[in-house]
Design an enzyme around this catalytic site. Structure first.
Site, mmCIF file in Angstrom:
data_model
loop_
_atom_site.group_PDB
_atom_site.id
_atom_site.type_symbol
_atom_site.label_atom_id
_atom_site.label_comp_id
_atom_site.label_asym_id
_atom_site.label_seq_id
_atom_site.Cartn_x
_atom_site.Cartn_y
_atom_site.Cartn_z
ATOM 1 N N CYS A 2 0.510 -1.292 0.186
ATOM 2 C CA CYS A 2 0.204 -0.331 0.083
ATOM 3 C C CYS A 2 1.248 1.394 0.009
ATOM 4 O O CYS A 2 1.855 1.622 1.023
ATOM 5 C CB CYS A 2 -0.611 -0.097 1.452
ATOM 6 S SG CYS A 2 -2.452 -1.019 1.204
ATOM 7 N N ASP A 358 16.829 -12.814 -8.617
ATOM 8 C CA ASP A 358 15.662 -12.306 -8.150
ATOM 9 C C ASP A 358 15.231 -11.180 -6.832
ATOM 10 O O ASP A 358 16.891 -12.016 -6.368
ATOM 11 C CB ASP A 358 14.332 -13.060 -8.715
ATOM 12 C CG ASP A 358 13.258 -12.294 -8.756
ATOM 13 O OD1 ASP A 358 13.295 -10.885 -8.838
ATOM 14 O OD2 ASP A 358 12.113 -12.849 -8.354
HETATM 15 O O1 LIG Z 1 7.871 -16.199 -6.446
HETATM 16 P P1 LIG Z 1 6.447 -15.198 -7.299
HETATM 17 O O2 LIG Z 1 5.253 -16.093 -5.928
HETATM 18 O O3 LIG Z 1 6.297 -15.671 -8.033
HETATM 19 O O4 LIG Z 1 7.021 -14.024 -6.101
HETATM 20 C C1 LIG Z 1 8.083 -13.520 -6.662
HETATM 21 C C2 LIG Z 1 8.041 -12.483 -7.359
HETATM 22 O O5 LIG Z 1 7.394 -11.670 -6.813
HETATM 23 C C3 LIG Z 1 8.218 -10.169 -6.932
HETATM 24 O O6 LIG Z 1 7.491 -9.685 -8.181
HETATM 25 P P2 LIG Z 1 6.841 -8.667 -9.454
HETATM 26 O O7 LIG Z 1 5.960 -10.336 -9.661
HETATM 27 O O8 LIG Z 1 5.626 -7.962 -7.876
HETATM 28 O O9 LIG Z 1 6.760 -7.687 -10.101
HETATM 29 P P3 LIG Z 1 8.335 -6.914 -10.151
HETATM 30 O O10 LIG Z 1 8.867 -7.691 -9.497
HETATM 31 O O11 LIG Z 1 7.489 -6.495 -11.677
HETATM 32 O O12 LIG Z 1 7.710 -5.273 -9.479
HETATM 33 C C4 LIG Z 1 9.186 -10.156 -6.593
HETATM 34 O O13 LIG Z 1 10.207 -8.701 -7.627
HETATM 35 C C5 LIG Z 1 9.182 -11.625 -7.535
HETATM 36 O O14 LIG Z 1 9.942 -11.438 -8.724
HETATM 37 N N1 LIG Z 2 -0.854 -3.606 1.890
HETATM 38 C C1 LIG Z 2 -1.802 -2.533 3.241
HETATM 39 O O1 LIG Z 2 -0.544 -1.322 3.435
HETATM 40 C C2 LIG Z 2 -3.129 -2.635 3.918
HETATM 41 C C3 LIG Z 2 -4.051 -1.692 4.144
HETATM 42 C C4 LIG Z 2 -4.686 -2.383 4.806
HETATM 43 N N2 LIG Z 2 -4.695 -3.422 5.998
HETATM 44 C C5 LIG Z 2 -6.216 -2.604 3.551
HETATM 45 O O2 LIG Z 2 -6.468 -3.740 3.749
HETATM 46 O O3 LIG Z 2 -6.567 -2.165 3.384
HETATM 47 MG MG LIG Z 3 9.675 -9.841 -9.619
#
Ligand SMILES: O=P(O)(O)OC[C@H]1O[C@H](OP(=O)(O)OP(=O)(O)O)[C@H](O)[C@@H]1O
Ligand SMILES: NC(=O)CC[C@H](N)C(=O)O
Ligand SMILES: [Mg+2]
Length: 550
Positions: A2, A358
């Site tokens: 958030c 990653d």
């Molecule tokens: O093992 P998983 O459940 O796949 O989660 C891990 C992945 O999640 C996050 O990326 P995200 O998909 O949020 O996007 P970004 O790195 O492109 O911001 C993080 O950077 C990993 O790549």
């Molecule tokens: N990811 C957050 O910080 C979430 C804020 C709040 N607990 C909600 O669910 O809306």
């Molecule tokens: Mg990622």
């Protein structure tokens, strides 16, 4: 995660400049939440204007058209990635409550004693809470404390005192921006400072000698909008900026520790050494290229490449029109989105030994897909290095990562996980190394401790009895929201399932509505345990079928 923002312009005559600035800030923080967003502003006569709903900022504000409906010299905004309650648009933020004085609140974090707060509000405070959101509870606890002053108009001391009361009642993590209609903007942080919040100032563009104030989850939003001299709001500290006035600070509750969530910090400095320790000199010499998984691991991968003296290759290209994957609801959607998001450049992989880097592995969706993409592109050996240690415990302070059972590292060894994601070897950062790397990266005299419960199960706050069961229940509810009742049972399996799970038992959850009429739930096993071939990843989707609506 958030994202939260708060803004107060010195010029109280400004028409929609505040909402336009807030709208722009949402783009800099969009990665913090994509489920919903919103904004509330307040202007001349103290009236509150709001716009919020499900979707990203460009959608909710109709590419900016709705921003003109939000006049006022101050406002707060929010980007939501739910941790509690549901994904319904009713839970998008900011929340508004009319009594007393008209208060709006935007919350990043998670409250872990929500049932107790709900009971208190209902039975003792007699306040109506309209949603399942923990943030709405927090707003009402604060509003109730303010109401208890019995005053027609409160002053800053009353606000701070009410925040002290609220901070004593609420347990968990919060970084909050709030607005009191016609009065001012408020920002505060929990006693451990688990979630981030900063404040910045800039000279007013219209009133000489006066300052504009802005609060945001990350400095990028402040910097891009010309707000300088930014500083952290300290754990347990509150700041109130009154209309036409200056910021007033108060430690509303004692600072317990300063343990920002390690996810916010720079990860990966010691990973290179760990790769050498795991693969040995010989193994490291065999690696042709280090490949970041763009973009969150770009910096760490560059450090790894430099330290190991192995070339870096941006062999995955990121499609910038596909957004964050792991925060998408539904495993099938997440899986598909990894492939849409990243494409492998064949010439960079063909005939090579690659080490993919990653920032973390949560469910293993990303790692599994990209290891297989690297192989499809011709890589001969694929190592996978994660800047974060194995995630095995729930995150309880504002990142709804996954329940432990969904995490790929749950009750698995490193070798099991390597097999599950299809890598030749897997290197995880050590927790101690990660903490040390982050502490070294922090400014002198700054943070030394971090919130790392998700890696080791030790949390900064006491956990109310039954909280983890309650979390599972909420997640179960979310899963079954589209699928009706959920059948749950441990099913013994053999054959191809062994290849997937590394042992022969697993838990299968199937939404009843997903089954053909009168079907025996075990009949789905024959679908999901089909032999694994490069074109058939059905075996992996045993769990996917189960948690499709997650
Ligand atoms: O093992 P998983 O459940 O796949 O989660 C891990 C992945 O999640 C996050 O990326 P995200 O998909 O949020 O996007 P970004 O790195 O492109 O911001 C993080 O950077 C990993 O790549
Ligand atoms: N990811 C957050 O910080 C979430 C804020 C709040 N607990 C909600 O669910 O809306
Ligand atoms: Mg990622």
């Amino acid at each position: 995660m958030c994202g939260v923002v708060g803004l107060l312009l010195a010029d109280t005559e400004s028409h929609t400049e505040a909402s336009h600035l807030l709208f722009e800030s949402l783009f800099y923080l969009q990665h913090r939440g994509q489920d919903a967003c919103g904004m509330a502003t307040s202007g001349a006569k103290g009236r509150v204007f709001q716009c919020k709903g499900n979707g990203m900022a460009s959608k909710v504000f109709q590419d900016g058209a709705r921003v003109n409906d939000l006049p006022g010299y101050m406002g707060i905004a929010h980007l939501r990635y739910p941790t509690a309650g549901t994904s319904s648009s009713a839970e998008s933020q900011p929340f508004y409550c009319n009594s007393p004085y008209g208060i709006c609140l935007a919350h990043n974090g998670n409250l872990i004693n929500a049932p107790e707060l709900r009971r208190y509000l209902d039975e003792e405070a007699h306040r109506h809470v309209n949603t399942d959101s923990d943030s709405e509870l927090m707003l009402n606890i604060f509003a109730n404390a303010l109401n208890d002053t019995g005053k027609v108009r409160v002053n800053v001391e009353d606000i701070f005192r009410s925040l002290t009361q609220m901070s004593q009642k609420c347990q968990g993590a919060w970084a909050v921006t709030a607005m009191i209609a016609g009065f001012g903007i408020l920002a505060f942080r929990d006693p451990h400072g688990i979630r981030p919040l900063l404040m910045g100032t800039r000279p007013s563009t219209t009133i000489e000698g006066a300052m504009d104030y802005m609060f945001a989850s990350e400095s990028i939003a402040l910097r891009q909008l010309g707000f300088k001299d930014y500083r952290d709001i300290l754990p347990g500290e509150a700041v109130f900026v009154r209309k036409g006035g200056k910021a007033e600070f108060k430690q509303v509750v004692e600072m317990k520790s300063y343990t920002p969530d390690i996810f916010e910090q720079n990860m990966g400095l010691k990973l290179a050494d760990k790769i050498r320790e795991t693969l040995g000199d010989e193994g490291v010499r065999g690696i042709d290229v280090i490949v970041p998984v763009p973009e969150t691991s770009n910096t760490s991968a560059a450090v790894v490449s430099e330290r190991l003296k192995i070339p870096l290759s941006n062999a995955f290209v990121k499609n910038r029109f596909v957004f964050r994957t792991f925060i998408l609801p539904g495993q099938k959607l997440r899986q598909k989105s990894v492939r849409r998001k990243l494409s492998a450049i064949e010439s960079e992989f063909k005939g090579r030994t690659v080490c993919l880097v990653d920032d973390s592995i949560v469910r293993g969706t990303t790692s599994r897909e990209i290891v297989s993409m690297a192989r499809e592109a011709g890589a001969v050996r694929v190592y996978f290095a994660s800047c974060a240690p194995p995630l095995v415990y729930p995150h309880i302070y504002g990142i709804d990562l996954a329940s432990p059972q969904e995490m790929i590292a749950h009750e698995k060894t490193r070798k099991d996980i390597a097999q599950l994601i299809g890598a030749d070897d897997l290197i995880y950062q050590d927790l101690d190394d990660l903490k040390q790397a982050c502490a070294e990266a922090a400014p002198k005299g700054g943070v030394k401790e971090f919130e790392v419960g998700v890696f080791c199960g030790k949390y900064q706050t006491a956990i109310p009895e039954g909280y983890f069961g309650h979390l599972d229940e909420i997640r179960g509810k979310k899963r079954s929201m589209n699928g009706g009742e959920v059948l749950k049972g441990a099913i013994k399996a053999s054959g191809p399932v062994n290849e997937v799970n590394g042992n022969n038992s697993f838990t299968l959850e199937i939404p009843v509505s997903a089954l053909p009429k009168n079907a025996d739930p075990t009949s789905l096993l024959s679908v999901s345990t089909a032999p694994r071939t490069p074109d058939n990843r059905e075996d992996i989707s045993i769990h996917n079928i189960a948690s499709e609506n997650n």
